[in-house]
Write a protein that holds these residues in place. Structure first.
Motif, PDB file in Angstrom:
ATOM      1  N   ILE A  10       0.647  -1.184   0.036  1.00 18.78           N
ATOM      2  CA  ILE A  10      -0.116  -0.096  -0.020  1.00 18.78           C
ATOM      3  C   ILE A  10       0.842   1.239  -0.079  1.00 18.78           C
ATOM      4  N   LEU A  11       1.893   1.307   0.789  1.00 22.87           N
ATOM      5  CA  LEU A  11       2.876   2.287   0.757  1.00 22.87           C
ATOM      6  C   LEU A  11       3.382   2.594  -0.484  1.00 22.87           C
ATOM      7  N   LEU A  12       3.741   1.594  -1.016  1.00 18.43           N
ATOM      8  CA  LEU A  12       4.642   1.507  -2.358  1.00 18.43           C
ATOM      9  C   LEU A  12       3.686   2.135  -3.402  1.00 18.43           C
ATOM     10  N   ALA A  13       2.544   1.743  -3.412  1.00 19.88           N
ATOM     11  CA  ALA A  13       1.520   2.145  -4.489  1.00 19.88           C
ATOM     12  C   ALA A  13       1.135   3.768  -4.177  1.00 19.88           C
ATOM     13  N   ASN A  14       1.135   4.073  -2.808  1.00 14.91           N
ATOM     14  CA  ASN A  14       0.697   5.500  -2.582  1.00 14.91           C
ATOM     15  C   ASN A  14       1.868   6.286  -3.060  1.00 14.91           C
ATOM     16  N   VAL A  15       3.209   6.023  -2.860  1.00 17.30           N
ATOM     17  CA  VAL A  15       4.387   6.793  -3.216  1.00 17.30           C
ATOM     18  C   VAL A  15       4.394   6.791  -4.764  1.00 17.30           C
ATOM     19  N   ALA A  16       4.293   5.649  -5.361  1.00 19.60           N
ATOM     20  CA  ALA A  16       4.267   5.675  -6.951  1.00 19.60           C
ATOM     21  C   ALA A  16       3.156   6.719  -7.568  1.00 19.60           C
ATOM     22  N   ARG A  17       1.996   6.797  -7.035  1.00 23.67           N
ATOM     23  CA  ARG A  17       1.001   7.540  -7.395  1.00 23.67           C
ATOM     24  C   ARG A  17       1.268   9.089  -7.096  1.00 23.67           C
ATOM     25  N   PHE A  18       1.861   9.074  -5.805  1.00 22.28           N
ATOM     26  CA  PHE A  18       2.291  10.789  -5.525  1.00 22.28           C
ATOM     27  C   PHE A  18       3.337  11.102  -6.440  1.00 22.28           C
ATOM     28  N   PHE A  50       8.769  11.913   6.014  1.00 20.49           N
ATOM     29  CA  PHE A  50      10.224  12.425   6.764  1.00 20.49           C
ATOM     30  C   PHE A  50      10.449  11.417   7.714  1.00 20.49           C
ATOM     31  N   GLY A  51       9.506  10.613   7.980  1.00 19.67           N
ATOM     32  CA  GLY A  51       9.865   9.664   9.392  1.00 19.67           C
ATOM     33  C   GLY A  51      10.016   8.192   8.880  1.00 19.67           C
ATOM     34  N   LEU A  52      10.347   8.124   7.382  1.00 23.55           N
ATOM     35  CA  LEU A  52      10.309   6.725   6.886  1.00 23.55           C
ATOM     36  C   LEU A  52      11.244   5.665   7.800  1.00 23.55           C
ATOM     37  N   THR A  53      12.352   6.349   8.272  1.00 29.18           N
ATOM     38  CA  THR A  53      13.272   5.357   9.002  1.00 29.18           C
ATOM     39  C   THR A  53      13.421   5.713  10.581  1.00 29.18           C
ATOM     40  N   ILE A  54      12.781   6.514  11.000  1.00 32.37           N
ATOM     41  CA  ILE A  54      12.815   6.861  12.320  1.00 32.37           C
ATOM     42  C   ILE A  54      11.808   5.806  13.143  1.00 32.37           C
ATOM     43  N   LEU A  63      11.020   1.932   8.691  1.00 33.79           N
ATOM     44  CA  LEU A  63      11.184   0.741   7.734  1.00 33.79           C
ATOM     45  C   LEU A  63      12.420   0.107   7.856  1.00 33.79           C
ATOM     46  N   THR A  64      12.617  -1.099   7.434  1.00 31.25           N
ATOM     47  CA  THR A  64      13.884  -1.746   7.371  1.00 31.25           C
ATOM     48  C   THR A  64      14.678  -1.078   6.150  1.00 31.25           C
ATOM     49  N   MET A  65      15.950  -1.461   5.989  1.00 32.31           N
ATOM     50  CA  MET A  65      16.598  -0.951   4.962  1.00 32.31           C
ATOM     51  C   MET A  65      16.225  -1.391   3.572  1.00 32.31           C
ATOM     52  N   GLU A  66      15.635  -2.773   3.583  1.00 29.88           N
ATOM     53  CA  GLU A  66      14.999  -3.307   2.353  1.00 29.88           C
ATOM     54  C   GLU A  66      13.883  -2.414   2.023  1.00 29.88           C
ATOM     55  N   GLU A  67      12.880  -2.190   3.048  1.00 33.23           N
ATOM     56  CA  GLU A  67      11.891  -1.435   2.765  1.00 33.23           C
ATOM     57  C   GLU A  67      12.104  -0.136   2.460  1.00 33.23           C
ATOM     58  N   GLU A  68      13.070   0.649   3.023  1.00 34.31           N
ATOM     59  CA  GLU A  68      13.578   1.962   2.563  1.00 34.31           C
ATOM     60  C   GLU A  68      13.862   1.973   0.847  1.00 34.31           C
ATOM     61  N   PRO A  80      15.360  14.527  -8.385  1.00 35.43           N
ATOM     62  CA  PRO A  80      15.918  14.208  -7.129  1.00 35.43           C
ATOM     63  C   PRO A  80      15.765  15.374  -6.044  1.00 35.43           C
ATOM     64  N   ALA A  81      15.321  16.632  -6.529  1.00 36.50           N
ATOM     65  CA  ALA A  81      15.218  17.622  -5.360  1.00 36.50           C
ATOM     66  C   ALA A  81      14.219  17.342  -4.637  1.00 36.50           C
ATOM     67  N   PHE A  82      13.086  16.658  -4.874  1.00 35.17           N
ATOM     68  CA  PHE A  82      11.762  16.286  -4.183  1.00 35.17           C
ATOM     69  C   PHE A  82      12.232  15.405  -3.041  1.00 35.17           C
ATOM     70  N   ARG A  83      13.071  14.397  -3.316  1.00 36.25           N
ATOM     71  CA  ARG A  83      13.831  13.602  -2.107  1.00 36.25           C
ATOM     72  C   ARG A  83      14.444  14.464  -1.341  1.00 36.25           C
ATOM     73  N   SER A  84      15.069  15.537  -1.741  1.00 38.24           N
ATOM     74  CA  SER A  84      15.935  16.122  -0.677  1.00 38.24           C
ATOM     75  C   SER A  84      15.250  16.931   0.363  1.00 38.24           C
ATOM     76  N   VAL A  85      13.918  17.195   0.126  1.00 33.05           N
ATOM     77  CA  VAL A  85      13.127  17.944   0.972  1.00 33.05           C
ATOM     78  C   VAL A  85      13.068  17.336   2.345  1.00 33.05           C
ATOM     79  N   PHE A  86      12.959  15.685   2.331  1.00 37.79           N
ATOM     80  CA  PHE A  86      12.855  15.138   3.511  1.00 37.79           C
ATOM     81  C   PHE A  86      13.861  14.148   3.732  1.00 37.79           C
ATOM     82  N   GLY A  87      14.878  14.051   2.453  1.00 37.86           N
ATOM     83  CA  GLY A  87      16.049  13.049   2.646  1.00 37.86           C
ATOM     84  C   GLY A  87      16.956  13.228   3.779  1.00 37.86           C
TER      85      GLY A  87
END
Ligand code: COS
Length: 389
Positions: A10-18, A50-54, A63-68, A80-87
């Motif tokens: 579900i998370l992956l599908a939401n991210v892909a749609r976003f 912002f909290g994927l790995t917290i 998230l585990t490393m594989e999930e991340e 890539p700039a989009f990821r930098s916002v929360f990267g």
């Protein structure tokens, strides 16, 4: 290690749609304005990016490393700039605290990072200490219950937006190497901190870096990460091991996007009376790119799983970063080539990716540093005495 396949799907599908519906249509706007629109940042917060790995205990998704990596493989299919916002909150800004912080430090700072209320930056690089990170000069001198920090940090991602810094500074002036370095959490509002002007960069418009200057900045001793001096360099290296796998996944995703764009162009662009995708020299570029992307994707997932198993992955992380970033550069070059004259023109977007991905071979350790780490680890594993330090 995937914990719950259904939730992850579900998370992956939401991210892909976003990515498809919100980010890709705004790529040009971000490149032109050098800003990620506030409503997109708000959506990122709402999605928990912002909290994927917290850890969950502090409000993150843990998230585990594989999930991340799987999430990044979706997220990276846009500028890539989009990821930098929360990267930096997901990676280098937060992980020093996650890996080595005390319970009290985590409780104080991680929840704000997880929601995106607090932007965390990683302050290691200095004007005279880039690849040779252990030579950093920023000093932190203990005075009672504070450390007095002096020095300048350079090219610090998200510094203009930061609420706090994971700062590496020298607490032992008698030790000029790695052992004299400690890591701190420093709140950006602490008196004595000032910022240089935003750096003008080759690409990744919308992602911001600048100098951070510490002038007699007094940091509470309670903010020494883990409460122990001299461990900061190792903290930084552990953070980078993880970060390098993350960046390698970004490289794979960006390469997949560029290849998809090049393929779409090649099947519709006609020359010599037929789509250029029918020509074997173009097919060679498509096929080389596909194979290399597949190799990098396999490496990244393997390294992620090894890390989730608790194995040391410094060598594998460097292998991933080395191979995937160089691969991404080759794919970018071929994609521009397949687009031909259009590839050089801004309106087609591919030249922007070409510039954006150039950074992957440089930040979180250059290709040459990855080579050095891999070879040194290989030699060390042999245990040959003359190579022992
Ligand atoms: N995990 C845990 N500990 C590590 C480690 C890792 N991945 N890598 C190194 N260390 C430890 C070493 O074991 C050593 O500790 P001991 O003295 O107790 O054995 C200590 O850290 C120093 O390591 P080393 O001697 O290898 O340090 P060097 O200064 O020779 O080189 C490199 C380290 C070049 C690998 C390091 O400076 C580096 O990665 N540079 C690039 C920095 C970078 O990526 N910058 C990007 C900007 S930040 S986005």
């Amino acid at each position: 290690m995937i914990r719950d396949q259904e939730t992850l799907a579900i998370l992956l599908a939401n991210v892909a749609r976003f990515v498809r519906e919100q980010l890709v249509p705004n790529e040009e706007l971000v490149a032109e304005t050098d800003e990620v629109p506030a409503d997109i940042v708000a959506q990122m917060k709402a999605m928990g990016l912002f909290g994927l790995t917290i850890p969950e205990a502090y409000g993150g998704l843990a998230l585990t490393m594989e999930e991340e990596v799987l999430v990044v493989l979706e997220l990276g299919r846009t500028s890539p700039a989009f990821r930098s916002v929360f990267g930096t909150n997901v990676g280098i800004g937060s992980q020093g605290l996650v890996l080595d912080g005390t319970e009290e430090q985590k409780r104080k700072y991680l929840p704000g990072m997880a929601t995106g209320e607090l932007i965390a930056s990683f302050a290691l690089t200095e004007p005279e200490a880039g690849s040779d990170a252990a030579s950093l000069r920023t000093s932190a001198r203990r005075e009672g219950d504070r450390y007095v920090v002096n020095g300048t940090k350079r090219f610090i991602t998200n510094a203009p937006h930061a609420g706090l810094f994971t700062l590496m500074a020298r607490t032992n002036s008698d030790d000029p190497g790695a052992g004299g370095i400690s890591a701190f959490i420093v709140e950006a509002k602490t008196p004595g901190i000032s910022f240089g002007k935003r750096d003008r960069k080759m690409g990744q418009k919308g992602a911001h870096t600048c100098d951070v200057i510490f002038d007699s900045c007094r940091v509470p001793a309670a903010n020494l990460i883990g409460g122990v001096e001299g461990r900061g360099f190792k903290t930084a290296m552990k953070v980078l091991d993880k970060g390098r796998i993350h960046i390698a996944a970004m490289c794979v995703a960006a390469a997949e996007r560029m290849l998809a764009d090049a393929l779409a162009y090649a099947v519709q662009r006609k020359q010599f009376g037929q789509p250029i995708a029918g020509f074997q020299l173009v097919q060679a570029m498509l096929a080389e790119s596909k194979a290399e992307i597949y190799a990098a994707r396999s490496m990244v997932l393997d390294a992620a799983r090894l890390r989730d198993e608790g194995l040391p992955v410094a060598t594998e992380a460097s292998c991933c970063k080395l191979f995937a970033s160089e691969m991404c550069g080759r794919v970018a070059d071929r994609a521009v080539q397949i687009f031909g004259g259009a590839g050089y023109m801004s309106e087609y977007g591919i030249e922007r990716f070409y510039r954006d991905v150039r950074l992957f071979r440089i930040y979180e350790g250059t290709t040459q540093i990855q080579q050095l780490v891999i070879a040194r680890n290989m030699i060390r594993e042999l245990g040959v005495p003359q190579f022992d330090r």
